[in-house]
Scaffold this active site. Structure first.
Site, PDB file in Angstrom:
ATOM      1  N   ASP A   8      96.424 129.970  39.159  1.00 44.05           N
ATOM      2  CA  ASP A   8      96.570 129.396  40.487  1.00 44.05           C
ATOM      3  C   ASP A   8      96.563 127.875  40.281  1.00 44.05           C
ATOM      4  OD1 ASP A   8      96.428 129.094  43.347  1.00 44.05           O
ATOM      5  OD2 ASP A   8      94.281 128.700  43.111  1.00 44.05           O
ATOM      6  N   LEU A   9      97.001 127.116  41.249  1.00 41.28           N
ATOM      7  CA  LEU A   9      97.059 125.655  41.086  1.00 41.28           C
ATOM      8  C   LEU A   9      95.938 124.947  41.863  1.00 41.28           C
ATOM      9  CD1 LEU A   9      98.445 123.033  40.178  1.00 41.28           C
ATOM     10  CD2 LEU A   9     100.000 123.277  42.118  1.00 41.28           C
ATOM     11  N   ASP A  10      96.011 125.068  43.199  1.00 39.19           N
ATOM     12  CA  ASP A  10      95.059 124.351  44.054  1.00 39.19           C
ATOM     13  C   ASP A  10      93.636 124.853  43.807  1.00 39.19           C
ATOM     14  OD1 ASP A  10      96.942 122.856  46.101  1.00 39.19           O
ATOM     15  OD2 ASP A  10      97.757 124.867  45.881  1.00 39.19           O
ATOM     16  N   THR A  16      93.197 119.913  45.701  1.00 42.83           N
ATOM     17  CA  THR A  16      93.992 119.570  46.877  1.00 42.83           C
ATOM     18  C   THR A  16      93.315 120.010  48.170  1.00 42.83           C
ATOM     19  OG1 THR A  16      95.150 121.623  46.481  1.00 42.83           O
ATOM     20  CG2 THR A  16      96.277 119.604  45.776  1.00 42.83           C
ATOM     21  N   LEU A  43      90.688 129.132  54.097  1.00 45.89           N
ATOM     22  CA  LEU A  43      92.151 129.056  53.957  1.00 45.89           C
ATOM     23  C   LEU A  43      92.589 128.935  52.502  1.00 45.89           C
ATOM     24  CD1 LEU A  43      92.992 126.631  56.911  1.00 45.89           C
ATOM     25  CD2 LEU A  43      92.788 129.130  56.916  1.00 45.89           C
ATOM     26  N   LYS A  44      91.626 128.855  51.587  1.00 44.70           N
ATOM     27  CA  LYS A  44      91.987 128.718  50.171  1.00 44.70           C
ATOM     28  C   LYS A  44      92.785 129.940  49.726  1.00 44.70           C
ATOM     29  CE  LYS A  44      88.444 125.519  48.667  1.00 44.70           C
ATOM     30  NZ  LYS A  44      87.210 125.302  47.889  1.00 44.70           N
ATOM     31  N   SER A 112     100.932 130.343  42.521  1.00 43.08           N
ATOM     32  CA  SER A 112     100.340 129.607  43.645  1.00 43.08           C
ATOM     33  C   SER A 112     101.033 130.004  44.935  1.00 43.08           C
ATOM     34  CB  SER A 112     100.526 128.095  43.422  1.00 43.08           C
ATOM     35  OG  SER A 112     100.171 127.391  44.602  1.00 43.08           O
ATOM     36  N   ALA A 113     100.249 130.076  46.012  1.00 39.98           N
ATOM     37  CA  ALA A 113     100.826 130.350  47.332  1.00 39.98           C
ATOM     38  C   ALA A 113     101.536 129.120  47.881  1.00 39.98           C
ATOM     39  CB  ALA A 113      99.722 130.773  48.293  1.00 39.98           C
ATOM     40  N   LYS A 143      98.577 136.433  48.893  1.00 41.58           N
ATOM     41  CA  LYS A 143      97.234 136.830  48.474  1.00 41.58           C
ATOM     42  C   LYS A 143      96.437 137.202  49.741  1.00 41.58           C
ATOM     43  CE  LYS A 143      97.659 133.287  44.917  1.00 41.58           C
ATOM     44  NZ  LYS A 143      97.209 131.976  44.388  1.00 41.58           N
ATOM     45  N   GLU A 167      91.684 131.931  39.127  1.00 38.32           N
ATOM     46  CA  GLU A 167      91.687 131.659  40.574  1.00 38.32           C
ATOM     47  C   GLU A 167      90.384 131.036  41.066  1.00 38.32           C
ATOM     48  OE1 GLU A 167      92.835 131.710  43.559  1.00 38.32           O
ATOM     49  OE2 GLU A 167      94.831 132.554  43.355  1.00 38.32           O
ATOM     50  N   ASP A 168      90.469 130.217  42.102  1.00 42.24           N
ATOM     51  CA  ASP A 168      89.261 129.657  42.720  1.00 42.24           C
ATOM     52  C   ASP A 168      88.956 130.316  44.060  1.00 42.24           C
ATOM     53  OD1 ASP A 168      91.558 128.403  43.947  1.00 42.24           O
ATOM     54  OD2 ASP A 168      90.122 127.082  44.953  1.00 42.24           O
TER      55      ASP A 168
HETATM   56  C1  G6P Z   1      97.217 127.155  48.307  1.00 40.72           C
HETATM   57  C2  G6P Z   1      96.050 126.530  49.046  1.00 40.72           C
HETATM   58  C3  G6P Z   1      96.101 126.900  50.506  1.00 40.72           C
HETATM   59  C4  G6P Z   1      97.476 126.578  51.094  1.00 40.72           C
HETATM   60  C5  G6P Z   1      98.544 127.331  50.335  1.00 40.72           C
HETATM   61  C6  G6P Z   1      99.953 127.047  50.855  1.00 40.72           C
HETATM   62  O1  G6P Z   1      96.976 128.512  48.166  1.00 40.72           O
HETATM   63  O2  G6P Z   1      94.818 126.964  48.499  1.00 40.72           O
HETATM   64  O3  G6P Z   1      95.089 126.173  51.184  1.00 40.72           O
HETATM   65  O4  G6P Z   1      97.535 126.923  52.466  1.00 40.72           O
HETATM   66  O5  G6P Z   1      98.465 126.955  48.964  1.00 40.72           O
HETATM   67  O6  G6P Z   1     100.293 125.724  50.564  1.00 40.72           O
HETATM   68  P1  G6P Z   1     101.590 124.974  51.060  1.00 40.72           P
HETATM   69  O7  G6P Z   1     101.635 123.767  50.175  1.00 40.72           O
HETATM   70  O8  G6P Z   1     102.763 125.889  50.829  1.00 40.72           O
HETATM   71  O9  G6P Z   1     101.422 124.667  52.492  1.00 40.72           O
HETATM   72 MG    MG Z   2      93.411 128.017  44.792  1.00 32.67          MG
END
Ligand code: G6P
Ligand code: MG
Length: 213
Positions: A8-10, A16, A43-44, A112-113, A143, A167-168
Protein backbone atom coordinates in the site's frame (compact mmCIF):
# COMPACT_ATOMS: atom_id res chain seq x y z
CA UNK A 1 8.60 -18.95 -0.12
CA UNK A 2 8.21 -15.29 -0.91
CA UNK A 3 8.20 -14.07 -4.53
CA UNK A 4 6.55 -10.64 -4.39
CA UNK A 5 5.82 -7.83 -1.97
CA UNK A 6 2.70 -5.80 -2.58
CA UNK A 7 2.71 -2.43 -0.89
CA UNK A 8 0.00 0.00 0.00
CA UNK A 9 1.28 3.58 -0.39
CA UNK A 10 -0.47 6.04 1.92
CA UNK A 11 0.61 5.40 5.51
CA UNK A 12 3.09 2.69 4.49
CA UNK A 13 5.71 4.45 2.35
CA UNK A 14 4.72 8.07 2.99
CA UNK A 15 2.41 10.00 5.28
CA UNK A 16 -0.47 11.52 3.33
CA UNK A 17 -3.12 11.12 6.05
CA UNK A 18 -2.83 14.74 7.17
CA UNK A 19 -2.98 15.99 3.58
CA UNK A 20 -6.16 13.96 3.02
CA UNK A 21 -7.51 15.24 6.34
CA UNK A 22 -6.95 18.90 5.46
CA UNK A 23 -8.62 18.51 2.05
CA UNK A 24 -11.61 16.60 3.47
CA UNK A 25 -11.93 19.05 6.37
CA UNK A 26 -11.98 21.98 3.95
CA UNK A 27 -14.71 20.25 1.94
CA UNK A 28 -16.74 19.23 5.01
CA UNK A 29 -16.57 22.80 6.35
CA UNK A 30 -17.72 24.16 2.99
CA UNK A 31 -20.91 22.07 3.13
CA UNK A 32 -21.48 22.34 6.88
CA UNK A 33 -20.83 18.68 7.70
CA UNK A 34 -18.80 17.69 10.79
CA UNK A 35 -15.41 16.03 10.25
CA UNK A 36 -12.52 15.40 12.61
CA UNK A 37 -9.33 13.37 12.90
CA UNK A 38 -11.21 10.39 14.36
CA UNK A 39 -13.45 10.32 11.28
CA UNK A 40 -10.37 10.67 9.06
CA UNK A 41 -8.85 7.55 10.65
CA UNK A 42 -11.82 5.53 9.39
CA UNK A 43 -11.12 6.62 5.80
CA UNK A 44 -7.66 5.05 5.58
CA UNK A 45 -7.62 2.70 2.62
CA UNK A 46 -11.14 3.71 1.58
CA UNK A 47 -11.45 5.08 -1.96
CA UNK A 48 -12.43 8.66 -2.76
CA UNK A 49 -16.16 8.20 -3.39
CA UNK A 50 -16.47 5.73 -0.54
CA UNK A 51 -14.83 8.27 1.76
CA UNK A 52 -17.17 11.05 0.63
CA UNK A 53 -20.18 8.80 1.15
CA UNK A 54 -19.04 8.12 4.73
CA UNK A 55 -18.58 11.84 5.41
CA UNK A 56 -21.94 12.91 3.98
CA UNK A 57 -23.91 9.84 5.01
CA UNK A 58 -27.57 9.97 4.06
CA UNK A 59 -27.97 13.72 4.48
CA UNK A 60 -30.48 15.02 1.92
CA UNK A 61 -29.46 17.30 -0.96
CA UNK A 62 -26.42 15.39 -2.21
CA UNK A 63 -27.31 13.43 -5.33
CA UNK A 64 -24.81 11.41 -7.39
CA UNK A 65 -23.85 14.39 -9.58
CA UNK A 66 -23.26 16.62 -6.58
CA UNK A 67 -21.21 13.92 -4.85
CA UNK A 68 -19.05 13.51 -7.95
CA UNK A 69 -18.52 17.29 -8.07
CA UNK A 70 -17.57 17.42 -4.38
CA UNK A 71 -15.14 14.52 -4.79
CA UNK A 72 -13.43 16.42 -7.61
CA UNK A 73 -13.24 19.59 -5.51
CA UNK A 74 -11.67 17.63 -2.64
CA UNK A 75 -9.14 16.09 -5.01
CA UNK A 76 -8.14 19.53 -6.30
CA UNK A 77 -7.44 20.61 -2.73
CA UNK A 78 -5.61 17.34 -2.02
CA UNK A 79 -3.40 17.92 -5.08
CA UNK A 80 -2.53 21.34 -3.64
CA UNK A 81 -1.58 19.64 -0.37
CA UNK A 82 0.81 17.17 -2.03
CA UNK A 83 2.21 19.62 -4.60
CA UNK A 84 5.38 20.00 -2.56
CA UNK A 85 6.03 16.29 -1.93
CA UNK A 86 9.62 15.21 -2.66
CA UNK A 87 11.76 12.13 -1.91
CA UNK A 88 12.27 13.65 1.55
CA UNK A 89 8.63 12.75 2.28
CA UNK A 90 9.33 9.03 2.09
CA UNK A 91 9.25 7.37 5.50
CA UNK A 92 12.77 6.69 6.79
CA UNK A 93 14.11 3.45 5.37
CA UNK A 94 11.33 3.03 2.79
CA UNK A 95 13.59 3.33 -0.24
CA UNK A 96 16.12 0.89 1.25
CA UNK A 97 13.36 -1.70 1.81
CA UNK A 98 12.30 -1.46 -1.84
CA UNK A 99 15.87 -1.63 -3.11
CA UNK A 100 16.78 -4.60 -0.92
CA UNK A 101 13.70 -6.53 -2.02
CA UNK A 102 14.43 -5.85 -5.67
CA UNK A 103 18.04 -6.82 -5.15
CA UNK A 104 16.85 -10.13 -3.69
CA UNK A 105 14.91 -10.82 -6.90
CA UNK A 106 11.44 -10.19 -5.52
CA UNK A 107 8.74 -8.54 -7.61
CA UNK A 108 7.46 -5.24 -6.19
CA UNK A 109 3.93 -4.04 -6.83
CA UNK A 110 1.62 -1.33 -5.56
CA UNK A 111 -1.98 -1.89 -4.41
CA UNK A 112 -3.16 1.59 -3.42
CA UNK A 113 -6.76 2.78 -3.53
CA UNK A 114 -5.44 6.20 -4.50
CA UNK A 115 -5.84 7.42 -8.06
CA UNK A 116 -3.02 9.83 -7.23
CA UNK A 117 -0.60 6.98 -6.48
CA UNK A 118 1.35 7.11 -9.79
CA UNK A 119 1.88 10.86 -9.30
CA UNK A 120 3.05 10.34 -5.72
CA UNK A 121 5.45 7.55 -6.71
CA UNK A 122 7.04 9.97 -9.19
CA UNK A 123 7.28 12.78 -6.64
CA UNK A 124 8.76 10.41 -4.06
CA UNK A 125 11.33 9.25 -6.62
CA UNK A 126 10.43 5.54 -6.33
CA UNK A 127 8.32 4.93 -9.46
CA UNK A 128 11.11 2.99 -11.18
CA UNK A 129 11.41 0.60 -8.21
CA UNK A 130 7.95 -0.86 -8.90
CA UNK A 131 7.35 -3.68 -11.38
CA UNK A 132 3.62 -2.94 -11.45
CA UNK A 133 1.05 -0.48 -10.12
CA UNK A 134 -2.49 -1.86 -9.91
CA UNK A 135 -5.12 0.57 -11.20
CA UNK A 136 -7.84 1.14 -8.57
CA UNK A 137 -10.18 2.43 -11.30
CA UNK A 138 -10.02 -0.97 -13.00
CA UNK A 139 -11.06 -3.17 -10.07
CA UNK A 140 -14.66 -3.98 -9.19
CA UNK A 141 -14.51 -3.46 -5.44
CA UNK A 142 -12.26 -1.41 -3.17
CA UNK A 143 -10.64 -2.52 0.10
CA UNK A 144 -11.64 -4.45 2.23
CA UNK A 145 -12.36 -6.54 -0.91
CA UNK A 146 -9.23 -8.35 -2.14
CA UNK A 147 -9.50 -7.15 -5.76
CA UNK A 148 -6.67 -4.61 -5.87
CA UNK A 149 -4.19 -6.97 -4.19
CA UNK A 150 -5.17 -9.76 -6.59
CA UNK A 151 -4.78 -7.37 -9.53
CA UNK A 152 -1.30 -6.39 -8.31
CA UNK A 153 -0.27 -10.06 -7.94
CA UNK A 154 -1.55 -10.82 -11.43
CA UNK A 155 0.34 -7.85 -12.83
CA UNK A 156 3.64 -9.32 -11.61
CA UNK A 157 2.53 -12.88 -12.42
CA UNK A 158 2.98 -14.22 -8.89
CA UNK A 159 0.51 -16.52 -7.09
CA UNK A 160 -1.15 -14.81 -4.07
CA UNK A 161 0.24 -17.49 -1.72
CA UNK A 162 3.76 -16.28 -2.62
CA UNK A 163 2.96 -12.61 -1.91
CA UNK A 164 3.38 -10.50 1.21
CA UNK A 165 0.92 -7.59 1.46
CA UNK A 166 1.92 -4.53 3.47
CA UNK A 167 -0.77 -2.22 4.84
CA UNK A 168 -1.43 0.43 7.50
CA UNK A 169 -5.25 0.24 7.37
CA UNK A 170 -7.59 -2.29 8.90
CA UNK A 171 -9.54 -2.46 5.62
CA UNK A 172 -6.26 -3.17 3.83
CA UNK A 173 -5.28 -6.06 6.12
CA UNK A 174 -8.74 -7.55 5.57
CA UNK A 175 -8.19 -7.21 1.80
CA UNK A 176 -4.78 -8.93 1.96
CA UNK A 177 -6.13 -11.83 3.98
CA UNK A 178 -9.10 -12.22 1.63
CA UNK A 179 -6.59 -12.36 -1.25
CA UNK A 180 -4.86 -15.32 0.41
CA UNK A 181 -1.60 -13.47 1.04
CA UNK A 182 0.58 -13.13 4.12
CA UNK A 183 -0.04 -9.77 5.79
CA UNK A 184 2.27 -7.26 7.41
CA UNK A 185 0.69 -4.38 9.30
CA UNK A 186 2.41 -1.02 9.69
CA UNK A 187 1.30 0.82 12.82
CA UNK A 188 -0.49 -0.18 15.98
CA UNK A 189 -1.03 -3.88 16.84
CA UNK A 190 -4.30 -2.88 18.52
CA UNK A 191 -5.69 -1.48 15.26
CA UNK A 192 -4.14 -4.14 13.02
CA UNK A 193 -4.99 -7.15 15.18
CA UNK A 194 -5.79 -9.33 12.15
CA UNK A 195 -2.37 -8.95 10.53
CA UNK A 196 0.05 -11.90 10.62
CA UNK A 197 2.71 -9.51 11.93
CA UNK A 198 2.79 -5.82 12.85
CA UNK A 199 5.76 -3.45 12.90
CA UNK A 200 5.68 0.19 13.97
CA UNK A 201 7.08 1.64 10.74
CA UNK A 202 8.38 0.47 7.35
CA UNK A 203 11.94 1.22 8.46
CA UNK A 204 11.69 -1.73 10.88
CA UNK A 205 11.10 -4.18 8.01
CA UNK A 206 13.72 -6.95 7.86
CA UNK A 207 13.50 -8.95 4.66
CA UNK A 208 15.37 -11.94 6.11
CA UNK A 209 12.52 -12.63 8.54
CA UNK A 210 10.14 -13.19 5.63
CA UNK A 211 12.41 -15.02 3.23
CA UNK A 212 13.03 -17.82 5.71
CA UNK A 213 9.39 -17.96 6.83
C1 G6P B 1 -5.72 5.82 0.20
C2 G6P B 1 -5.95 6.65 1.44
C3 G6P B 1 -7.40 7.05 1.54
C4 G6P B 1 -7.87 7.70 0.23
C5 G6P B 1 -7.68 6.73 -0.91
C6 G6P B 1 -8.11 7.32 -2.26
O1 G6P B 1 -6.25 4.55 0.41
O2 G6P B 1 -5.59 5.93 2.60
O3 G6P B 1 -7.55 7.95 2.62
O4 G6P B 1 -9.24 8.07 0.32
O5 G6P B 1 -6.30 6.39 -0.98
O6 G6P B 1 -7.24 8.35 -2.61
P1 G6P B 1 -7.41 9.32 -3.84
O7 G6P B 1 -6.05 9.94 -3.97
O8 G6P B 1 -7.76 8.48 -5.04
O9 G6P B 1 -8.48 10.28 -3.52
MG1 MG C 1 -2.78 3.12 3.60
Amino acid sequence: MLAAIIFDLDGVLTDTAEAHFRAWKRLADSIGVPFDHAANEQLKGIDRMGSLDRIIGDRPGFNANERARLAAVKNGWYLEEIAGFTPADLFPGARAVLEEARGAGLKIALASASRNAPLLLERLGIATLFDAVADPAAVAAGKPAPDIFLAAARAVDVAPALCLGVEDAEAGITAIRAAGMASLGIGSPAVLANADRVIAAIGAFRLGEYRSA
